[in-house]
Motif scaffolding. Structure first.
Motif, PDB file in Angstrom:
ATOM      1  N   ARG A 212     -34.829  25.277  43.712  1.00  0.00           N
ATOM      2  CA  ARG A 212     -35.532  24.449  44.691  1.00  0.00           C
ATOM      3  C   ARG A 212     -35.083  24.715  46.122  1.00  0.00           C
ATOM      4  O   ARG A 212     -33.896  24.660  46.431  1.00  0.00           O
ATOM      5  CB  ARG A 212     -35.317  22.964  44.366  1.00  0.00           C
ATOM      6  N   GLY A 213     -36.048  25.021  46.975  1.00  0.00           N
ATOM      7  CA  GLY A 213     -35.771  25.217  48.393  1.00  0.00           C
ATOM      8  C   GLY A 213     -35.413  26.633  48.782  1.00  0.00           C
ATOM      9  O   GLY A 213     -35.547  27.010  49.947  1.00  0.00           O
TER      10      GLY A 213
ATOM     11  N   TYR B 246     -34.680  14.887  50.950  1.00  0.00           N
ATOM     12  CA  TYR B 246     -34.740  15.707  49.742  1.00  0.00           C
ATOM     13  C   TYR B 246     -35.540  16.974  50.012  1.00  0.00           C
ATOM     14  O   TYR B 246     -35.127  18.081  49.630  1.00  0.00           O
ATOM     15  CB  TYR B 246     -35.369  14.915  48.604  1.00  0.00           C
ATOM     16  N   GLN B 247     -36.655  16.848  50.703  1.00  0.00           N
ATOM     17  CA  GLN B 247     -37.465  18.016  51.034  1.00  0.00           C
ATOM     18  C   GLN B 247     -36.746  18.941  52.016  1.00  0.00           C
ATOM     19  O   GLN B 247     -36.973  20.149  52.006  1.00  0.00           O
ATOM     20  CB  GLN B 247     -38.819  17.575  51.596  1.00  0.00           C
TER      21      GLN B 247
ATOM     22  N   ALA C 267     -36.887  25.817  37.948  1.00  0.00           N
ATOM     23  CA  ALA C 267     -37.448  25.247  39.174  1.00  0.00           C
ATOM     24  C   ALA C 267     -36.446  24.383  39.915  1.00  0.00           C
ATOM     25  O   ALA C 267     -36.333  24.440  41.145  1.00  0.00           O
ATOM     26  CB  ALA C 267     -38.704  24.438  38.836  1.00  0.00           C
ATOM     27  N   ARG C 268     -35.684  23.590  39.181  1.00  0.00           N
ATOM     28  CA  ARG C 268     -34.707  22.713  39.835  1.00  0.00           C
ATOM     29  C   ARG C 268     -33.580  23.523  40.467  1.00  0.00           C
ATOM     30  O   ARG C 268     -33.149  23.233  41.579  1.00  0.00           O
ATOM     31  CB  ARG C 268     -34.140  21.736  38.809  1.00  0.00           C
TER      32      ARG C 268
ATOM     33  N   GLU D  64     -37.298  33.470  44.140  1.00  0.00           N
ATOM     34  CA  GLU D  64     -38.703  33.814  43.908  1.00  0.00           C
ATOM     35  C   GLU D  64     -38.982  35.264  44.288  1.00  0.00           C
ATOM     36  O   GLU D  64     -39.703  35.981  43.576  1.00  0.00           O
ATOM     37  CB  GLU D  64     -39.609  32.872  44.699  1.00  0.00           C
TER      38      GLU D  64
END
Length: 693
Positions: free
Chosen positions: A232-233, A515-516, A228-229, A238
């Motif tokens: 991320r983004g 961060y998002q 997941a890390r 996926e």
């Protein structure tokens, strides 16, 4: 030998047709190459004298992937899937002879051949994820049928290149050979297949390994959780996982349809467009319009480094890793010994992780000469100054170097913001002086800002760029201005982050938004990690900034267990009510009233001024291209590659939107938001940063 088309030939050798592709530099799957494969396989299949077919490539590699210059353009020539179907359904065995790399579409072509022979030095992989894509020609459906779902998941989401030995072990290739024997051994292998009556094995029909994973959704759930890390983004990992799920749970043709659907979604999305943009930007950055490729290079056989601290030691490791001897100089024995111990410890840590042998560590250390004598740099071809960031100190060092260094030596400063021209003026040879701004930790970070002074010679510039490549860096050539490109733009973000917390946003609000957006961490978390007391002294502290107040309270970041955040014993951060009150009190003393600040405002005020400053940098000619600025930010500051870089991001959201927002902020908040003339001009002309030439 028959020429099928300009890049493809067909030669029949005792019943075996050898179809050779020769399309430099990497035999990419252009329309011409695809047509050559199609026509060659069709001709060989129809020839009664041919019993089997070998597909091989001339040059340094097998098919290294798709021709990405065709992406986004109207299709021409045969589709890759048409070519693959012809190979897979050939009435005679087709054997792929792989050397160099079989990547992306190249491996997908090899996977539709009935068998695969590879040299021991070859590598295979499906790296489409690095372009924000997934293998779109059956790779996600065929790969797990050979290597299994678990291994396929790792390969398609990492884009890793698998060495031939490992590929053979997992069944991806059927036989290994030496480079010089590839053609002969591939022919011999094909004859063996014919003599033994082996079936025309279609990977699409190999269901044993995917059936073994069917009914095990936990395999995919655990893979997602564990990564997941890392993912991320990003959209593409996926989507790749979903394709492997389809390979496991659906019939082949339905899985193929799923792959195609998801491929097109990624191809049409902004992330893949940004990642493909960055792919070309990272190659274009080496092109220097006013420094010809035939500019003489200065031989660099020995490097000198002044300063054995964190930066100097890290810089030294880059050259030691490349096999270049380094003399490192300090002013005091304890500092010198401490620096050498740190270098040694870094190498030992790498060796403990299995990424470096003990012998390799000793080889590197043997190339290092520590000394307290500056005169020992007299025979260095390149000297890099990595001392305290103070102009007077640096000028003093360069004045001494000028008397010691041999004629023709490159004299470089690692300054992150100071005027390289002023430093060069302290020598009698400003043409030999250049900025080499390494990013910390210098032995890890990929970026190198190469800062050309007004008088820096072209051989010094080209040598510096080529040396960056040799030590594994990605270099961007920039001009002299405060902060150069990266730090000059960063200052805009830092200013607004500090202003926002006095207006009502809290440090963790600002950090969360950035961060998002995709940064590894926000500015306040980064400050805590680096240490708030960098450059701070209690003697000169005046409680005039939040940082000074926190340092005075011994809240100096993670190392003291408190900074902008509070930290537990494992350095996990949590918002600090103490800091929140400090901010409220400090803002009140300055006459500022607190208000609600939206996430959108935080993002726009931190990012848009950076874009505007990038426009000024281009306007002043301090960067060659907008894409060079993006290379700096992706590699030096953690800008998410799936957003391409600040200038690419601006093009994506629309320069008119950036300009309108900057004008609104200028009216509300003042001159810090005054739009750059270039930004206004581009909007008036309906152009993007990418249109600048």
């Amino acid at each position: 030998m028959t020429a099928i088309n300009p890049v493809t030939t067909l030669e029949i050798e005792d019943g075996i047709a050898v179809l050779t592709l020769d399309s430099p530099p990497v035999n990419a799957l252009s329309a011409t190459v695809r047509a050559g494969i199609r026509d060659g396989v069709a001709q060989a299949s129809a020839d009664p004298a041919v019993q089997g077919i070998v597909l091989i490539c001339a040059g340094k590699t097998f098919i290294a992937g798709a021709d990405i210059t065709e992406f986004g353009k109207p299709p021409v020539g045969p589709a890759l899937q048409e070519v693959q179907a012809l190979i897979e359904d050939a009435p005679k065995p087709v054997v792929a002879a792989i050397h160099g790399t079989a990547l992306g579409g190249g491996l997908e072509v090899a996977l539709v051949c009935h068998y695969r022979v590879a040299t021991r030095s070859a590598k295979c992989g499906l790296p489409e994820v690095k372009l924000g894509l997934l293998p779109g020609a059956g790779g996600t459906q065929r790969l797990p049928r050979i290597v299994g779902a678990a291994r396929a998941l790792e390969m398609v989401t990492s884009g890793e290149h698998v060495p031939a030995a490992a590929a053979a072990e997992m069944g991806l290739v059927d036989a290994l050979t030496d480079d010089a024997a590839l053609r002969a051994d591939a022919i011999a292998f094909t004859r063996k297949v014919i003599a033994e009556g082996r079936p025309l094995r279609k990977v699409r029909d190999l269901n044993e390994k995917v059936e073994a994973a069917r009914g095990q959704p936990e395999l995919f759930a655990e893979f997602r959780r564990a990564n997941a890390r890392r993912f991320r983004g990003f959209d593409a990992p996926e989507y790749n996982i979903r394709c492997i799920e389809a390979a496991v749970n659906l019939p082949f043709d339905q899985g193929l349809a799923t792959e195609r659907k998801l491929f097109l979604e990624l191809m049409q999305g902004t992330q893949s467009a940004a990642q493909r943009y960055y792919f070309f930007a990272s190659r274009q950055v080496w092109n220097l319009p006013d420094v010809p490729a035939d500019t003489p290079l200065i031989p660099v056989k020995r490097v000198g480094i002044i300063g054995a601290g964190t930066m100097g030691g890290g810089i030294a490791m880059n050259f030691l890793n490349a096999g270049i001897p380094v003399t490192i100089v300090e002013t005091a024995q304890p500092a010198l010994e401490r620096g050498v111990r740190t270098i040694r410890a870094n190498y030992d840590n790498t060796a403990r992780k299995g990424r470096l042998s003990a012998a390799a560590v000793e080889q590197r250390i043997a190339l290092l000469t520590p000394t307290l004598d500056l005169a020992q740099l007299a025979d260095a071809d390149l000297v890099i100054e990595a001392v305290f960031e103070d102009m007077a100190v640096k000028k003093e060092v360069f004045g001494k170097l000028d008397k010691i260094a041999k004629p023709g030596a490159i004299l470089a400063t690692n300054t992150s913001a100071l005027d390289v021209n002023e430093i060069a003026a302290s020598t009698s040879r400003p043409e030999s002086v250049i900025g080499l701004h390494f990013f910390s930790p210098a032995n890890v970070m990929k970026l190198l800002e190469v800062v050309r002074g007004d008088q820096t010679s072209k051989p010094v510039i080209r040598t510096s760029m080529e040396l960056a490549r040799k030590i594994g860096k990605i270099a961007a050539l920039v001009g002299v201005c405060p902060g150069f490109v990266g730090n000059r733009m960063l200052a805009q973000r830092q200013r607004e982050a500090q202003k926002l917390v006095l207006e009502g946003a809290l440090p963790w609000d600002v950090d969360r938004v950035l961060y998002q957006f995709g940064f590894p961490m926000g500015p306040f978390a980064m400050s805590d990690l680096a240490g708030l007391d960098l450059g701070w002294t209690r003697e000169k502290s005046s409680s005039s900034t939040l940082r000074e107040i926190l340092c005075e309270m011994d809240r100096r970041g993670q190392k003291t267990g408190a900074g902008y955040y509070d930290y537990d014993e494992k350095r996990n951060a949590k918002p600090s009510p103490v800091v929140e009150q400090i901010i409220r009190d400090f803002a009140a003393r300055q006459g500022k009233s607190s208000r609600t600040v939206s996430d959108q405002e935080i993002l726009e005020r931190c990012i848009y001024p950076m874009i505007n400053e990038g426009a000024r940098i281009l306007q002043e000619g301090k960067a060659i291209r907008a894409s060079d600025i993006d290379v700096v930010w992706v590699n030096g500051y953690g800008w998410p590659v799936y957003r391409g870089g600040p200038m690419c991001y601006a093009d994506t959201i629309g320069l008119d939107k950036v300009l309108a927002t900057m004008k609104r902020f200028e009216a509300e908040l003042g001159a810090d938001f005054k739009p750059a003339r270039l930004l206004e001009d581009l909007v008036a002309q309906g152009k993007r940063f990418a249109d600048l030439k």
